[in-house]
Design an enzyme around this catalytic site. Structure first.
Site, PDB file in Angstrom:
ATOM      1  N   HIS A 258       0.886  -1.455  -0.018  1.00 45.35           N
ATOM      2  CA  HIS A 258       0.111   0.070   0.005  1.00 45.35           C
ATOM      3  C   HIS A 258       0.897   1.246   0.020  1.00 45.35           C
ATOM      4  O   HIS A 258       0.431   2.351  -0.457  1.00 45.35           O
ATOM      5  CB  HIS A 258      -0.799  -0.072   1.210  1.00 45.35           C
ATOM      6  CG  HIS A 258      -1.572   1.433   1.223  1.00 45.35           C
ATOM      7  ND1 HIS A 258      -1.239   2.313   1.936  1.00 45.35           N
ATOM      8  CD2 HIS A 258      -3.071   1.570   0.836  1.00 45.35           C
ATOM      9  CE1 HIS A 258      -2.128   3.366   1.797  1.00 45.35           C
ATOM     10  NE2 HIS A 258      -3.233   2.948   1.169  1.00 45.35           N
ATOM     11  N   CYS A 259       2.150   1.332   0.558  1.00 44.61           N
ATOM     12  CA  CYS A 259       2.701   2.444   1.060  1.00 44.61           C
ATOM     13  C   CYS A 259       3.563   3.083  -0.249  1.00 44.61           C
ATOM     14  O   CYS A 259       3.184   4.274  -0.534  1.00 44.61           O
ATOM     15  CB  CYS A 259       3.710   2.065   2.075  1.00 44.61           C
ATOM     16  SG  CYS A 259       2.912   1.857   3.664  1.00 44.61           S
ATOM     17  N   LEU A 260       4.309   2.271  -0.787  1.00 41.34           N
ATOM     18  CA  LEU A 260       5.493   2.883  -1.830  1.00 41.34           C
ATOM     19  C   LEU A 260       5.030   3.366  -3.013  1.00 41.34           C
ATOM     20  O   LEU A 260       5.136   4.344  -3.641  1.00 41.34           O
ATOM     21  CB  LEU A 260       6.522   2.198  -2.119  1.00 41.34           C
ATOM     22  CG  LEU A 260       7.464   1.678  -0.773  1.00 41.34           C
ATOM     23  CD1 LEU A 260       8.607   1.262  -1.212  1.00 41.34           C
ATOM     24  CD2 LEU A 260       7.690   2.747  -0.102  1.00 41.34           C
ATOM     25  N   ASP A 263       1.400   6.307  -1.341  1.00 40.79           N
ATOM     26  CA  ASP A 263       1.728   7.373  -0.431  1.00 40.79           C
ATOM     27  C   ASP A 263       2.514   8.619  -0.950  1.00 40.79           C
ATOM     28  O   ASP A 263       2.133   9.623  -0.538  1.00 40.79           O
ATOM     29  CB  ASP A 263       2.453   6.955   0.942  1.00 40.79           C
ATOM     30  CG  ASP A 263       1.338   5.800   1.612  1.00 40.79           C
ATOM     31  OD1 ASP A 263       0.298   5.792   1.079  1.00 40.79           O
ATOM     32  OD2 ASP A 263       1.933   5.196   2.512  1.00 40.79           O
TER      33      ASP A 263
END
Length: 419
Positions: A258-260, A263
């Site tokens: 989900h993050c890289l 975000d």
């Protein structure tokens, strides 16, 4: 305290179980009824929480999974851990807004609401607070408390877990900060107070932006090194011997989770939408990392042509790994999935193997290699995308006709190429 955690995924479930283990009464709110039913029977779908831990807090009546908003009534602390995806390459805060509207009806004076979902600076103050105030008829910072505490969950990481990873905490007011810190002091070893909501929100997206940019740097370096005929993996090992001023990052098939992939876009999109400025490094890193799966496919295509004088179309390819990182079933935004999708679109006959994913999730097989009838040698090529510990790399090296190792975990050989 009565703690409600909205969203029982990779972030919410570990928080809910940990809070129950330390003595809180926890309601895990999960609108997905199938997930809710699994939790109610003690079946965890998150690797970081084993069935035994979930069943223990269920058995002690410290944890209860629900899909009905009425079960949120009477909470002392509510934590929002819902997804913040991209829709049409733009931030999508619909889940945060939905959670805020659901919570607002049940806020009582003195209660605390914390947002953990990663987002751009200003979301807690400008998006969440108005929804909570409108739906409750109360005033944030006076009648109830609001805070932000960014999640730092790393799925599959046995060394850094929720309880021993420092937790940033922030509040709308000093009083809000105190209440937020009071709660997280019970579930984590170290809390780190932030001076404001926006600083905490920016810290989270910057943590991921830092990794995103550095991974893009080594991904582009690997392409240039291949063109130059230089071993990029050995180059990075040499550079990593410097004891100061260098942090080692490794190339791969792209970025996932989900993050890289998501975000940093929240930050760059917010800066452009609000102030008309471009965060050039983020956008460049995004371009490089998003094109990495295509680069992997081109490398495999070149190898098949050069070594076997055949095209990708009709080639039998064994793809090892579908999750975005080893030791987890998390396939969100996985570059491994993008690689296999591209190969299939080009006409390749691709068999995907991932011991962490069932057939229902992407057609992966819960076996070491093949389905018991195929052997590694029956495939024209193998592409190692996610180096799960369950894969027998020695057997792979001995039996495969050709391997493209996108993670640099195998020793180079005439029939083994590293990205």
């Amino acid at each position: 305290m009565h703690v409600c955690v909205l969203g029982q995924g990779y972030v919410g479930l570990p928080l809910a179980v940990r809070a129950a283990e330390v003595g809180h009464t926890v309601t895990g709110y999960e609108p997905d009824r199938a997930r809710c039913a699994a939790l109610a029977t003690g079946s965890s779908y998150v690797e970081d929480i084993g069935d035994d831990r979930l069943q223990a807090v269920l058995g002690s009546d410290a944890y209860y999974a629900c899909s009905g908003p009425q079960d949120l009534k009477g909470f002392d602390v509510a934590v929002i851990t819902v997804p913040t995806p991209l829709t049409d390459r733009a931030p999508d805060l619909s889940c945060v807004r939905d959670a805020g509207r659901v919570l607002a009806e049940w806020i009582e004076p003195g209660a605390t609401v914390v947002l953990e979902s990663t987002t751009h600076p200003g979301t807690t103050r400008d998006v969440l607070v108005p929804l909570l105030e409108e739906g409750s008829g109360l005033v944030a910072g006076r009648d109830f408390h609001v805070g932000f505490s960014p999640e730092r969950i790393d799925p599959g990481n046995a060394d850094w877990r929720l309880e021993n990873t420092p937790k940033i905490v922030a509040g709308l007011t000093e009083g809000c900060l105190g209440r937020v810190k009071e709660f997280y002091d019970t579930v984590t070893d170290v809390t780190v107070p932030a001076s404001g909501l926006e600083e905490a929100e920016l810290a989270k997206v910057f943590e991921n932006t830092y990794r995103h940019v550095n991974i893009a740097l080594v991904n582009e370096l690997s392409r240039m090194a291949h063109t130059l005929g230089v071993d990029v993996w050995h180059t990075l090992e040499l550079a990593a011997t410097k004891p100061f001023g260098f942090t080692k990052f490794l190339p791969g098939p792209g970025v996932g989770g989900h993050c890289l992939p998501i975000d940093p876009v929240y930050l760059s999109h917010h800066v452009k939408a609000r102030h008309g400025q471009t965060f050039r490094l983020i956008e460049l890193a995004q371009d490089i990392n998003e094109s990495q799966p295509d680069y992997v496919v081109r490398r495999l295509q070149d190898a098949l042509s050069r070594r076997f004088r055949r095209s990708v179309h009709g080639a039998r390819v064994l793809a090892l790994g579908a999750a975005y990182k080893p030791g987890t079933s998390d396939a969100r935004q996985s570059p491994a999935v993008e690689v296999t999708d591209r190969l299939r679109a080009m006409g390749a006959d691709v068999t995907v193997v991932d011991p962490y994913l069932p057939v229902a999730d992407g057609g992966c097989r819960d076996i070491p290699f093949g389905d018991g009838t195929d052997t590694v040698g029956d495939f024209d090529a193998v592409v190692l995308l996610t180096p799960h510990g369950e894969f027998d790399l020695a057997r792979l090296a001995a039996e495969a006709a050709y391997v493209l190792d996108t993670r640099g975990v195998m020793a180079a050989a005439p029939h083994i190429e590293r990205l």
